[in-house]
Design a protein around this motif. Sequence first.
Motif, short mmCIF file in Angstrom:
data_model
loop_
_atom_site.label_atom_id
_atom_site.label_comp_id
_atom_site.label_asym_id
_atom_site.label_seq_id
_atom_site.Cartn_x
_atom_site.Cartn_y
_atom_site.Cartn_z
N ASN A 188 3.41 13.04 -20.02
CA ASN A 188 3.06 14.13 -19.11
C ASN A 188 1.53 14.31 -19.04
O ASN A 188 0.77 13.51 -19.57
N LEU A 189 1.12 15.39 -18.39
CA LEU A 189 -0.32 15.62 -18.22
C LEU A 189 -1.04 15.84 -19.55
O LEU A 189 -2.22 15.52 -19.68
N LEU A 190 -0.34 16.36 -20.54
CA LEU A 190 -0.96 16.52 -21.86
C LEU A 190 -1.33 15.14 -22.41
O LEU A 190 -2.44 14.91 -22.87
N THR A 191 -0.38 14.23 -22.33
CA THR A 191 -0.63 12.88 -22.84
C THR A 191 -1.72 12.18 -22.03
O THR A 191 -2.58 11.50 -22.58
N HIS A 211 -0.29 24.76 -15.93
CA HIS A 211 -1.65 25.26 -15.66
C HIS A 211 -2.58 24.13 -15.25
O HIS A 211 -3.38 24.26 -14.33
N LEU A 212 -2.47 23.00 -15.97
CA LEU A 212 -3.34 21.87 -15.66
C LEU A 212 -3.10 21.39 -14.24
O LEU A 212 -4.03 21.00 -13.53
N MET A 213 -1.83 21.43 -13.83
CA MET A 213 -1.45 20.96 -12.50
C MET A 213 -2.27 21.65 -11.41
O MET A 213 -2.54 21.06 -10.37
N THR A 214 -2.66 22.88 -11.63
CA THR A 214 -3.38 23.64 -10.60
C THR A 214 -4.89 23.37 -10.63
O THR A 214 -5.63 23.89 -9.81
N SER A 215 -5.33 22.56 -11.62
CA SER A 215 -6.76 22.32 -11.75
C SER A 215 -7.14 21.02 -11.04
O SER A 215 -6.42 20.02 -11.11
N THR A 216 -8.28 21.01 -10.38
CA THR A 216 -8.68 19.78 -9.70
C THR A 216 -9.11 18.71 -10.71
O THR A 216 -9.02 17.53 -10.44
N ARG A 217 -9.58 19.15 -11.86
CA ARG A 217 -9.96 18.19 -12.90
C ARG A 217 -8.89 18.13 -13.99
O ARG A 217 -9.17 18.07 -15.18
N ARG A 218 -7.64 18.08 -13.51
CA ARG A 218 -6.51 18.28 -14.43
C ARG A 218 -6.41 17.27 -15.55
O ARG A 218 -5.88 17.59 -16.61
#
Length: 262
Positions: A131-134, A97-104
């Motif tokens: 990963n993006l969470l970290t 989900h974060l991947m699709t956000s511009t402010r990910r």
Amino acid sequence: MKKVISIANQKGGVGKTTTAINFGAALAARGKKVLVIDLDPQGNASTGMGIERSSRDLTTYDVLIDGAPIERAARDCGFDGMKIVPATTDLASADAHLMTSTRRVMHLKAAVVKGGYDADVVLIDCPPSLNLLTINAFVASDAILVPLQAEFFALEGLSQLLLTVKDVRQSANPRLRLEGVVLTMYDGRNNLCRQVEADVRETLGELVYETRIPRNVRLSEAPSYSQSILTFDPTSRGAIAYRSLAGEYLRRTDATREPENA
Ligand code: ADP
Ligand code: MG
């Protein structure tokens, strides 16, 4: 002033969650208000702090993806002076989900900054990955605390982690610094352990805490009783070590060190 610390190491099973819970409990015992954010889909910190899976209504996922206020997601638990934002397995899908956000990379920071919650120290229990969470955790943090198990490839993993820290500092969060490295599951009778410790101390100098967390079975038992080591077995070696780590941390922050790692 609120201080946000990521407890991170991309390797699993090195003592991140154990440190989030027990370092947090030791800070709370010193009068700090502590909030733990469970950022691992496995939800071990949530379980260890006594939050039943069935009762995790508002979770880290809701905070990250749906903008739920962190002060609503932060739950009281049986730990004095501590609250937790619990995680469930659906956090595993947050990355996509974060991947699709511009402010990910900014989601967690936005939540932490906006939040009207009351805490002196926020500890983010990171997943075993970069990963993006970290990355969200690093962007939201003032500092990173790295639990390091003294074993053969420890330093290689650490240099990868430090590269990520450097990237985040250059791109999104210039104030991020390495708070320190704490040796976990330490066994002084083991030659390899002592050798790795010597290498780590030589490489990182005073970034490495004096305190070592020993291998102590009581530390692995406490979570199944939904307790910190401080209440579960206050005289155990594990409890002594985590109290010592909190003391060392507070002395260091009182001394207000300058950031020293470029
Ligand atoms: P991580 O969060 O990095 O994956 P954990 O904190 O969950 O690591 O620790 C991994 C396992 O090792 C858990 O079962 C935990 O109870 C146990 N453990 C952690 N620290 C110690 C320690 N110092 N002594 C003994 N067992 C430990
Ligand atoms: Mg963990």
